[in-house]
Design a protein around this motif. Structure first.
Motif, PDB file in Angstrom:
ATOM      1  N   ALA A 114       0.835  -1.207   0.000  1.00  0.00           N
ATOM      2  CA  ALA A 114       0.000   0.000   0.000  1.00  0.00           C
ATOM      3  C   ALA A 114       0.868   1.255   0.000  1.00  0.00           C
ATOM      4  CB  ALA A 114      -0.933   0.002   1.217  1.00  0.00           C
ATOM      5  N   GLU A 115       1.951   1.237   0.762  1.00  0.00           N
ATOM      6  CA  GLU A 115       2.872   2.371   0.751  1.00  0.00           C
ATOM      7  C   GLU A 115       3.493   2.558  -0.625  1.00  0.00           C
ATOM      8  OE1 GLU A 115       4.340   2.265   5.448  1.00  0.00           O
ATOM      9  OE2 GLU A 115       5.691   1.595   3.853  1.00  0.00           O
ATOM     10  N   HIS A 116       3.869   1.455  -1.266  1.00  0.00           N
ATOM     11  CA  HIS A 116       4.469   1.526  -2.599  1.00  0.00           C
ATOM     12  C   HIS A 116       3.465   2.086  -3.605  1.00  0.00           C
ATOM     13  CE1 HIS A 116       7.904   0.292  -5.117  1.00  0.00           C
ATOM     14  NE2 HIS A 116       7.008   0.132  -6.067  1.00  0.00           N
ATOM     15  N   THR A 117       2.218   1.686  -3.462  1.00  0.00           N
ATOM     16  CA  THR A 117       1.154   2.201  -4.328  1.00  0.00           C
ATOM     17  C   THR A 117       1.099   3.718  -4.263  1.00  0.00           C
ATOM     18  OG1 THR A 117      -0.164   0.176  -4.120  1.00  0.00           O
ATOM     19  CG2 THR A 117      -1.343   2.200  -4.705  1.00  0.00           C
ATOM     20  N   PHE A 118       1.148   4.255  -3.059  1.00  0.00           N
ATOM     21  CA  PHE A 118       1.090   5.707  -2.918  1.00  0.00           C
ATOM     22  C   PHE A 118       2.379   6.379  -3.368  1.00  0.00           C
ATOM     23  CE2 PHE A 118      -3.005   5.628  -1.084  1.00  0.00           C
ATOM     24  CZ  PHE A 118      -3.475   6.920  -1.246  1.00  0.00           C
ATOM     25  N   GLY A 119       3.494   5.686  -3.218  1.00  0.00           N
ATOM     26  CA  GLY A 119       4.739   6.235  -3.738  1.00  0.00           C
ATOM     27  C   GLY A 119       4.670   6.438  -5.240  1.00  0.00           C
ATOM     28  N   LEU A 120       4.153   5.450  -5.966  1.00  0.00           N
ATOM     29  CA  LEU A 120       3.998   5.576  -7.414  1.00  0.00           C
ATOM     30  C   LEU A 120       2.995   6.668  -7.766  1.00  0.00           C
ATOM     31  CD1 LEU A 120       3.901   1.787  -8.398  1.00  0.00           C
ATOM     32  CD2 LEU A 120       5.758   3.402  -8.862  1.00  0.00           C
ATOM     33  N   MET A 121       1.914   6.726  -6.999  1.00  0.00           N
ATOM     34  CA  MET A 121       0.857   7.705  -7.263  1.00  0.00           C
ATOM     35  C   MET A 121       1.381   9.134  -7.104  1.00  0.00           C
ATOM     36  SD  MET A 121      -2.907   7.692  -5.425  1.00  0.00           S
ATOM     37  CE  MET A 121      -2.729   5.914  -5.168  1.00  0.00           C
ATOM     38  N   ILE A 122       2.086   9.390  -6.032  1.00  0.00           N
ATOM     39  CA  ILE A 122       2.625  10.729  -5.779  1.00  0.00           C
ATOM     40  C   ILE A 122       3.681  11.081  -6.826  1.00  0.00           C
ATOM     41  CG2 ILE A 122       3.984  12.109  -4.156  1.00  0.00           C
ATOM     42  CD1 ILE A 122       2.569  10.487  -1.903  1.00  0.00           C
ATOM     43  N   ALA A 123       4.535  10.098  -7.158  1.00  0.00           N
ATOM     44  CA  ALA A 123       5.590  10.347  -8.147  1.00  0.00           C
ATOM     45  C   ALA A 123       5.005  10.767  -9.490  1.00  0.00           C
ATOM     46  CB  ALA A 123       6.463   9.103  -8.301  1.00  0.00           C
ATOM     47  N   LEU A 124       3.895  10.131  -9.903  1.00  0.00           N
ATOM     48  CA  LEU A 124       3.249  10.509 -11.157  1.00  0.00           C
ATOM     49  C   LEU A 124       2.579  11.872 -11.054  1.00  0.00           C
ATOM     50  CD1 LEU A 124       1.571   7.194 -12.375  1.00  0.00           C
ATOM     51  CD2 LEU A 124       3.446   8.414 -13.476  1.00  0.00           C
ATOM     52  N   ALA A 125       1.843  12.086  -9.980  1.00  0.00           N
ATOM     53  CA  ALA A 125       1.094  13.337  -9.837  1.00  0.00           C
ATOM     54  C   ALA A 125       2.020  14.549  -9.782  1.00  0.00           C
ATOM     55  CB  ALA A 125       0.225  13.277  -8.582  1.00  0.00           C
ATOM     56  N   LYS A 126       3.198  14.391  -9.193  1.00  0.00           N
ATOM     57  CA  LYS A 126       4.145  15.504  -9.027  1.00  0.00           C
ATOM     58  C   LYS A 126       5.284  15.473 -10.049  1.00  0.00           C
ATOM     59  CE  LYS A 126       1.894  16.459  -5.185  1.00  0.00           C
ATOM     60  NZ  LYS A 126       0.980  17.618  -5.077  1.00  0.00           N
ATOM     61  N   HIS A 127       5.243  14.498 -10.973  1.00  0.00           N
ATOM     62  CA  HIS A 127       6.269  14.385 -12.024  1.00  0.00           C
ATOM     63  C   HIS A 127       7.678  14.223 -11.438  1.00  0.00           C
ATOM     64  CE1 HIS A 127       3.120  15.582 -14.807  1.00  0.00           C
ATOM     65  NE2 HIS A 127       2.902  16.666 -14.083  1.00  0.00           N
ATOM     66  N   PHE A 128       7.789  13.447 -10.368  1.00  0.00           N
ATOM     67  CA  PHE A 128       9.070  13.323  -9.676  1.00  0.00           C
ATOM     68  C   PHE A 128      10.203  12.831 -10.577  1.00  0.00           C
ATOM     69  CE2 PHE A 128       7.790  12.807  -4.913  1.00  0.00           C
ATOM     70  CZ  PHE A 128       7.458  14.141  -4.878  1.00  0.00           C
ATOM     71  N   ILE A 129       9.947  11.785 -11.373  1.00  0.00           N
ATOM     72  CA  ILE A 129      11.040  11.167 -12.128  1.00  0.00           C
ATOM     73  C   ILE A 129      11.622  12.132 -13.160  1.00  0.00           C
ATOM     74  CG2 ILE A 129      11.741   9.219 -13.552  1.00  0.00           C
ATOM     75  CD1 ILE A 129      11.017   8.558 -10.598  1.00  0.00           C
ATOM     76  N   PRO A 130      10.806  12.715 -14.057  1.00  0.00           N
ATOM     77  CA  PRO A 130      11.406  13.662 -15.005  1.00  0.00           C
ATOM     78  C   PRO A 130      12.014  14.884 -14.326  1.00  0.00           C
ATOM     79  CG  PRO A 130       9.004  13.682 -15.193  1.00  0.00           C
ATOM     80  CD  PRO A 130       9.366  12.520 -14.341  1.00  0.00           C
ATOM     81  N   GLU A 131      11.403  15.359 -13.241  1.00  0.00           N
ATOM     82  CA  GLU A 131      11.935  16.536 -12.563  1.00  0.00           C
ATOM     83  C   GLU A 131      13.296  16.256 -11.921  1.00  0.00           C
ATOM     84  OE1 GLU A 131      10.749  19.193 -13.469  1.00  0.00           O
ATOM     85  OE2 GLU A 131       9.037  19.886 -12.295  1.00  0.00           O
ATOM     86  N   VAL A 132      13.423  15.106 -11.280  1.00  0.00           N
ATOM     87  CA  VAL A 132      14.714  14.734 -10.689  1.00  0.00           C
ATOM     88  C   VAL A 132      15.778  14.609 -11.774  1.00  0.00           C
ATOM     89  CG1 VAL A 132      15.970  12.852  -9.552  1.00  0.00           C
ATOM     90  CG2 VAL A 132      13.788  13.626  -8.619  1.00  0.00           C
ATOM     91  N   ASN A 133      15.398  13.996 -12.891  1.00  0.00           N
ATOM     92  CA  ASN A 133      16.348  13.841 -13.996  1.00  0.00           C
ATOM     93  C   ASN A 133      16.757  15.192 -14.584  1.00  0.00           C
ATOM     94  OD1 ASN A 133      16.349  11.054 -13.751  1.00  0.00           O
ATOM     95  ND2 ASN A 133      14.740  10.751 -15.282  1.00  0.00           N
ATOM     96  N   HIS A 134      15.790  16.126 -14.665  1.00  0.00           N
ATOM     97  CA  HIS A 134      16.120  17.464 -15.163  1.00  0.00           C
ATOM     98  C   HIS A 134      17.168  18.131 -14.280  1.00  0.00           C
ATOM     99  CE1 HIS A 134      11.907  17.781 -17.201  1.00  0.00           C
ATOM    100  NE2 HIS A 134      12.789  17.211 -17.994  1.00  0.00           N
ATOM    101  N   VAL A 135      16.926  18.123 -12.979  1.00  0.00           N
ATOM    102  CA  VAL A 135      17.828  18.807 -12.058  1.00  0.00           C
ATOM    103  C   VAL A 135      19.215  18.163 -12.071  1.00  0.00           C
ATOM    104  CG1 VAL A 135      18.237  19.426  -9.645  1.00  0.00           C
ATOM    105  CG2 VAL A 135      15.936  19.613 -10.601  1.00  0.00           C
ATOM    106  N   LYS A 136      19.255  16.834 -12.082  1.00  0.00           N
ATOM    107  CA  LYS A 136      20.557  16.158 -12.088  1.00  0.00           C
ATOM    108  C   LYS A 136      21.330  16.440 -13.375  1.00  0.00           C
ATOM    109  CE  LYS A 136      19.843  12.424  -8.791  1.00  0.00           C
ATOM    110  NZ  LYS A 136      19.956  10.976  -8.536  1.00  0.00           N
TER     111      LYS A 136
END
Length: 326
Positions: A114-136
């Motif tokens: 359930a925690e992992h489910t919300f981790g994926l959900m938040i990452a998509l909603a906030k665009h975490f993966i592309p944003e982290v890649n942009h900054v790096k």
């Protein structure tokens, strides 16, 4: 120490790679343990179960436990002990026909999945993966995200894991709807979960579809282009259940076109990922390598229960949980 040590085949990598009480429990049993690195296909399992006289018990993960594998392991094989809950990689019907107990570990990983489910959900909603890649990469590129509050989440499969997702969704001020064949009236009343008559209805009404269903031939590719077409524009799908529940090509196209906000999954139809794979090049698809239940706490709970199941049965005692009866 047992008077006559048994021979056990251990294939699950989470079990082997994560420290915990399960290692000592298995060692203290005095049984001979042969280790391999799974998940293994049928041909590899056939080689293993017929090597050096065979095995009394299999302590396995998502290896292909087919009828051929079970038949090849007989007459020595006494039981199959699954590290985990899902049994779609095990031919339970064949095991039952051949009178081989299938043991499993319900109730050990619902919190972490359930925690992992919300981790994926938040990452998509906030665009975490592309944003982290942009900054790096040295780019200060900002994408506008979305809130989860007041969005509608459809939980498909309101079992142990689905219920934990519902609890967390209510804490996020989400509207919770669900579909399941079995309906826990006390739970849904406590957490204000609205019942949908069908999974189709739930998917149509949702901003987020979170799948926690068993995989069957009837629901294989439940998420496909036709069903996606009936969903809200900008909805997202989270899959911490089984990869076969979605048509991956259809999901890839929907994410590229913008019909879906994104797809977050911990599972694929074929694991590990076969490359090249369409998901690799799509920013709004997040794939984790089937680690939803791979936390120190959860691995230890699953591994201890799987080990106790196995050892109890080999000692002539009743296991903690058996999936088949004969």
């Amino acid at each position: 120490m047992p008077e006559q040590p048994k021979r056990i085949l251990l294939t699950t990598t989470s079990y082997q790679d994560t420290p915990g009480k399960h290692h000592e429990l298995l060692k203290q049993s005095g049984h001979e343990v042969v280790r391999a690195r799974g998940p293994l296909p049928e041909n590899e399992m056939l080689k293993l179960v017929t090597s050096d006289g065979g095995f009394d018990g299999l302590l396995h993960g998502d290896d292909a436990i087919t009828r051929k594998v079970i038949e090849a392991a007989l007459p020595r094989l006494q039981c199959l002990s699954k590290y985990g809950i899902g049994l779609d990689s095990v031919d339970v019907t064949a095991a039952t026909d051949l009178k081989v107990p299938v043991l499993f570990t319900p109730g050990v990983n619902h919190t972490t999945v359930a925690e992992h489910t919300f981790g994926l959900m938040i990452a998509l909603a906030k665009h975490f993966i592309p944003e982290v890649n942009h900054v790096k990469a040295g780019n200060w590129k900002r994408i506008t995200g979305s809130e989860l509050a007041n969005k509608t989440i459809a939980i498909l499969g309101l079992g142990r894991i689905g219920k934990e997702v519902a609890k967390r969704a209510r804490a996020f001020d989400m509207n919770v709807i669900a579909y399941d064949v079995y309906w826990d009236e006390e739970f849904v009343k406590q957490y204000d979960v609205r019942k949908c008559d069908t999974a189709d209805q739930a998917a149509r009404e949702a901003d987020v579809v979170s799948m926690h269903m068993n995989l069957t031939e009837e629901n294989r590719h439940f998420i496909n282009k036709d069903r996606i077409a009936t969903m809200k524009d900008g909805a997202m799908i989270i899959n911490c259940s089984r990869g076969g529940l979605v048509n991956e090509a259809d999901v890839a196209e929907a994410c590229k076109s913008g019909k879906l906000l994104g797809y977050g999954t911990d599972v694929l139809d074929k694991e590990p990922m076969q490359t090249p794979h369409p998901f690799q090049t799509i920013d709004n698809i997040i794939v984790t390598p089937h680690i939803g239940s791979r936390t120190f706490e959860s691995v230890e709970r699953q591994a201890v229960m799987a080990t106790e199941n196995l050892l109890r049965l080999l000692n002539g005692e009743k296991p903690l949980a058996q999936a088949n009866q004969f």
